[in-house]
Write an enzyme that holds these catalytic residues in place. Sequence first.
Site, PDB file in Angstrom:
ATOM      1  N   ASP A 406       0.864  -1.187   0.000  1.00  0.00           N
ATOM      2  CA  ASP A 406       0.000   0.000   0.000  1.00  0.00           C
ATOM      3  C   ASP A 406       0.897   1.231   0.000  1.00  0.00           C
ATOM      4  OD1 ASP A 406      -3.256   0.441   1.151  1.00  0.00           O
ATOM      5  OD2 ASP A 406      -1.932   2.142   0.809  1.00  0.00           O
ATOM      6  N   GLU A 494     -19.294   0.227 -18.111  1.00  0.00           N
ATOM      7  CA  GLU A 494     -20.317  -0.702 -17.638  1.00  0.00           C
ATOM      8  C   GLU A 494     -21.695  -0.251 -18.093  1.00  0.00           C
ATOM      9  OE1 GLU A 494     -19.947  -1.100 -13.405  1.00  0.00           O
ATOM     10  OE2 GLU A 494     -17.956  -2.013 -13.508  1.00  0.00           O
ATOM     11  N   HIS A 517     -20.270  -6.493 -11.623  1.00  0.00           N
ATOM     12  CA  HIS A 517     -20.097  -5.526 -10.534  1.00  0.00           C
ATOM     13  C   HIS A 517     -21.004  -5.862  -9.344  1.00  0.00           C
ATOM     14  CE1 HIS A 517     -18.715  -1.129  -9.773  1.00  0.00           C
ATOM     15  NE2 HIS A 517     -18.799  -1.800  -8.637  1.00  0.00           N
ATOM     16  N   GLY A 519     -19.756  -7.331  -6.411  1.00  0.00           N
ATOM     17  CA  GLY A 519     -18.974  -7.581  -5.196  1.00  0.00           C
ATOM     18  C   GLY A 519     -19.734  -7.229  -3.930  1.00  0.00           C
TER      19      GLY A 519
END
Length: 634
Positions: A406, A494, A517, A519
């Site tokens: 990160d 999308e 999409h 999740g």
Amino acid sequence: MNQTTSEVQHFVIDFDSTFTKVEALDILGEISLENHPEKDKRLQLIKDVTDKGMAGEMSLRESLESRINILDAHQSHLDELVRRLSKLVSKSISRNQTFFEHNAANTFIVSNGFKEFIVPVVTQLGIRPEHVFANDFIFDDNGAIIDFNRENVLSSNGGKVKQIEQLSLKGNVHMIGDGYTDYEVRKAGAANTFYAYTENIERDSVKAHADHIAPSFDEILFHNNMSGALSYPKNRIKMLLLESVHPKALAKLKEDGFSVESYPAGLDEDELSEKIKGIRVLGIRSKTQVTAKVLDHADKLMAIGAFCIGTNQIDLEAALNKGVAVFNAPYSNTRSVVELAIAEIIMLMRGIPDKSKDMHQGKWSKTANSSYEIRGKKLGIIGYGNIGAQLSVLAENLGMNVFYYDIEERLALGNATKCNSLQELLELADVVSLHVDGRPENKNIFRKEHFEMMKDGAVFLNLARGPVVDIPALKEAVSSGKVRGTGVDVFPEEPKSNNDPFNSELIGLPNTILTPHIGGSTQEAQENIGDFVPGKIMDYINTGNTALSVNFPNLTLPPLENAHRLIHIHENKPGVLAEINNVLAAHEANIVGQYLKTNESIGYVITDIDKEYGKDLAKALKKIEHTIKFRVLY
């Protein structure tokens, strides 16, 4: 200054389903019939009779007779009835107790209900007992309710009209109620205005005859330019929810009194630019783009709720400059995304997508080749925020060795190991999972050179943001076998709705899981989001709190009592706070609390002042240089 007779405002309020949320005799039935063998049947009969009476389909006297015969009630039940009704006073009535106390001389309850339970309830909010006009029960020697006083004018049809005519009120008389008998008062000329009160129940047959539809008592006060608990009625605050936001959100916002419209799909820039006019709160998910152009058309917008984790679909800087606070759900769907990631890791390591495809084509491909457990494998997590960290914990519990990278300093959870560079992580990971945000600088951060750094035969997941991966590079890596399998839930482009087609270069690749999409698209996650985001929006609209706002200075405020709350949003320029206080001093407004928070762009000032202040104060505060938005909450 004394009011002239024509200026006096009299408020005549019905009790059942107006002053309280319920029909009192329905509640009395729940109490009196609690142990009765025909309880459910009788309660339904009471409700049916009530509805017919309210709609004007049954005479009042018939309605009273029927309900008393069904109730089998006793004087001893009344104390419990009063206790329950006191907790069921309509929200907007309850919050305007100060109004009733200050206007007791001009406020009346006229009801076809019964004094025995109405007087104890309404007097708690400042209504005078002598201003309550209602029916009377008749009890037998044992206290059983056996009849009603048939001499009472309110026990027969047209009783409300006769009762109000007998009061001989001078001035404007406003009749407020939800039933046909309330409209009759206006029809007969005994009231100047009939407000169809819809906070608790809506009857089309009653609304059709109304001079004004009142979803709350605040609306009635606002309509008459009178001070109430709210400076602006919530029912006038229009909210637009797009992309099939969870019904829980819709219900929660409506229950709090807001006017809410929902729409199942996203809108493009031009459609939203037109639709957003007059909207004060916009709710979206991931597909709708809130651009600077859209915000330029948002003439009333106060807040945006992103019913998801990401906010890259919103121009946060433009929203900030317009004084529009943005809220999201940073934690609500974390578990759902993590579970999908775990599932896809297992499926891809076992080659399930291809095996499943073979089975559907009638091919039996039983083999252990290229099929692996995830236990002992190295998981590389790129982005160690809420989702990445929780994925770390669950993957470790399944026996994986976790590594993460990160750009910000993040504390390792469990036995996870921090990598000092992205290259270090890619060279050792058997599975690479992306969990970064969608900020513009993250576009195509994962490119061809990164796939080349990965171990041969590694698995790649993107459940983060569509634009962060170079799709042609991913396609090449999968096609060449460099990547053994991939799971992709997000895409650079999308469809706006389920009715639009989906196109991608990744369609048809081997050992590839493509999901639309989803999740965070579990019932649990959407319900959590549907609860969390409206809560933040309501807190901001109702109190001014900006805690967890994505773009506004975060400010948590104490409860407010017996004061006005003024909200001033301005450009972050020197001297604005001093000018605000100069204006307050010039108008002799006594400050009881003041709170300031700034960021690099704006200043957010909350000032609580004593109730008494000049009406020109708001105008003066709006005229201060660098002001973006100003509003009075109470």
